[in-house]
Design an enzyme around this catalytic site. Structure first.
Site, PDB file in Angstrom:
ATOM      1  N   GLU A  67     -16.463   6.452   4.580  1.00 40.47           N
ATOM      2  CA  GLU A  67     -15.663   5.996   5.723  1.00 40.47           C
ATOM      3  C   GLU A  67     -15.954   6.855   6.933  1.00 40.47           C
ATOM      4  OE1 GLU A  67     -11.500   6.046   5.061  1.00 40.47           O
ATOM      5  OE2 GLU A  67     -11.557   4.916   3.216  1.00 40.47           O
ATOM      6  N   ARG A  84       0.835  -1.209   0.000  1.00 39.70           N
ATOM      7  CA  ARG A  84       0.000   0.000   0.000  1.00 39.70           C
ATOM      8  C   ARG A  84       0.863   1.250   0.000  1.00 39.70           C
ATOM      9  NH1 ARG A  84      -4.574   0.388   4.533  1.00 39.70           N
ATOM     10  NH2 ARG A  84      -2.764   0.732   5.866  1.00 39.70           N
ATOM     11  N   LYS A 109      -2.705   6.498   1.733  1.00 40.34           N
ATOM     12  CA  LYS A 109      -2.535   7.102   3.054  1.00 40.34           C
ATOM     13  C   LYS A 109      -1.641   8.332   2.986  1.00 40.34           C
ATOM     14  CE  LYS A 109      -2.566   4.817   6.942  1.00 40.34           C
ATOM     15  NZ  LYS A 109      -3.934   5.089   7.453  1.00 40.34           N
TER      16      LYS A 109
END
Length: 358
Positions: free
Chosen positions: A241, A102, A205
């Site tokens: 989210e 990721r 992220k």
């Protein structure tokens, strides 16, 4: 939140945690706040180059140019993973390769070099071993590990930084929502966490994704809510989210969670829970989930590295407040127990998800 208090002799003749080669703190007081540990890991790379061997240095402040890319243009990523201590004292990581992958995806999007999978995992192992005494005893929490990838080279113009730094630090943590139980969420209708579609950064992220949620979460918490539930920016009709976790909705024997479409973070806990729930016989669907659908659910829960799996007690949308099933018999608690069992070595890992550190 104040750091845990220092322990001494228990006063009754018994020994403190330090006598078991642990750091001398009160593990029962752990929340989710920084407890400085002994070492951090640092590795550097020039733009266009590759990361080489890093080094462990004492935990402390770092020096940056005021024109560093991370400070001026937000060129940075972070990851989060945990190390758990088993009943027999061994230490396990959970799916660190997924964190590495990721980070690589995010680095490509942000025009940054990234450590290889091997470099990433070895660095994580090094930081855990160096700070072994800070890994909480079994059942008392975990060692939260925070890898950071930043453009640290100086650059006045808008361009990728000339140098990059990969840092890992760690901290022992307890529950993210310590002593607060199931969550009470508020649907946020004015502010959005990500633009719709694949063109933004909602699916990585990036450090720039998180400070923009402060306004909504600060207001919500001031009004007694645990967190906010963000909607899609395109229509404002579908959930995405919470501020730092993925969301699941249970109706009957079907579980739904918003699909990974460029705005939803591909959570590693999310991915794991989908696999566990499927093996338990539930149908899991990854698709758009409307506000109306979540308000009609039997059960709602959030997942993430920090929160693990946390039940939602209520969701407030405009003037409507809906209550959901909570308690030990809920699916969310069964999933949480299973996941933590695997992470701590109490349940056999048949998937190869855990990595032994020592």
């Amino acid at each position: 939140m104040a750091p845990p208090s220092i322990l001494g002799n228990n006063g009754d003749g018994s020994n403190s945690a330090a006598d078991e080669n642990y750091a001398d703190i009160n593990w029962d007081e752990l929340g989710f706040s920084l407890v400085p540990t002994d070492y951090m890991y640092v590795m550097k790379c020039a733009n266009g180059g590759k990361f080489s061997q890093g080094t462990l240095i004492p935990f402390g402040n770092i020096e940056l140019s005021p024109s560093a890319g991370i400070l001026n243009y937000g060129q940075g990523l972070f990851e989060g993973l945990k190390a758990y201590r088993t009943e027999n004292g061994h230490i396990l990581l959970f799916r660190p390769e997924e964190n590495s992958k990721r980070m690589k995806t995010g680095a490509d999007r942000m025009c940054m070099p990234s450590p290889s999978i091997e470099q990433f995992i070895n660095a994580v192992k090094e930081i855990v071993i160096a700070n072994k005494r800070w890994v909480p005893p079994h059942g008392k929490g975990s060692l939260y590990i925070r890898p950071l990838l930043m453009g640290t080279g100086a650059s006045l113009g808008l361009a990728p930084a000339p140098e990059y730094t990969f840092i890992i630090y760690c901290s022992p943590v307890g529950s993210y929502h310590k002593d607060k139980g199931p969550l009470n969420l508020k649907v946020e209708e004015k502010l959005y966490r990500a633009i719709s579609g694949n063109g933004g950064t909602g699916g990585i992220k990036s450090v720039t994704n998180y400070a923009p949620v402060y306004s909504a979460t600060t207001e919500a918490k001031a009004n007694g809510f645990s967190d906010v539930l963000f909607l899609d920016a395109a229509t404002g009709k579908h959930i995405e989210e919470a501020s730092s976790s993925n969301v699941f909705v249970l109706k009957g024997h079907v579980i739904c969670t918003p699909a990974i479409d460029g705005t939803i973070l591909p959570g590693i806990t999310r991915k794991t829970i989908i696999d566990i729930a499927t093996e338990l016989g539930y149908e899991v669907m990854e698709r758009a989930v409307s506000v109306e659908e979540i308000l009609d659910a039997d059960e709602v829960f959030c997942t993430g590295t920090a929160v693990v799996v946390n039940s939602v007690a209520s969701i407030t949308f405009q003037k409507t407040r809906v209550l959901y099933k909570t308690g030990p018999e809920t699916l969310s608690q069964k999933l949480r127990k299973t996941l933590l069992g695997i992470q701590t070595g109490c349940i056999e890992d048949t998937k190869g998800w855990t990595v032994l550190v020592d």
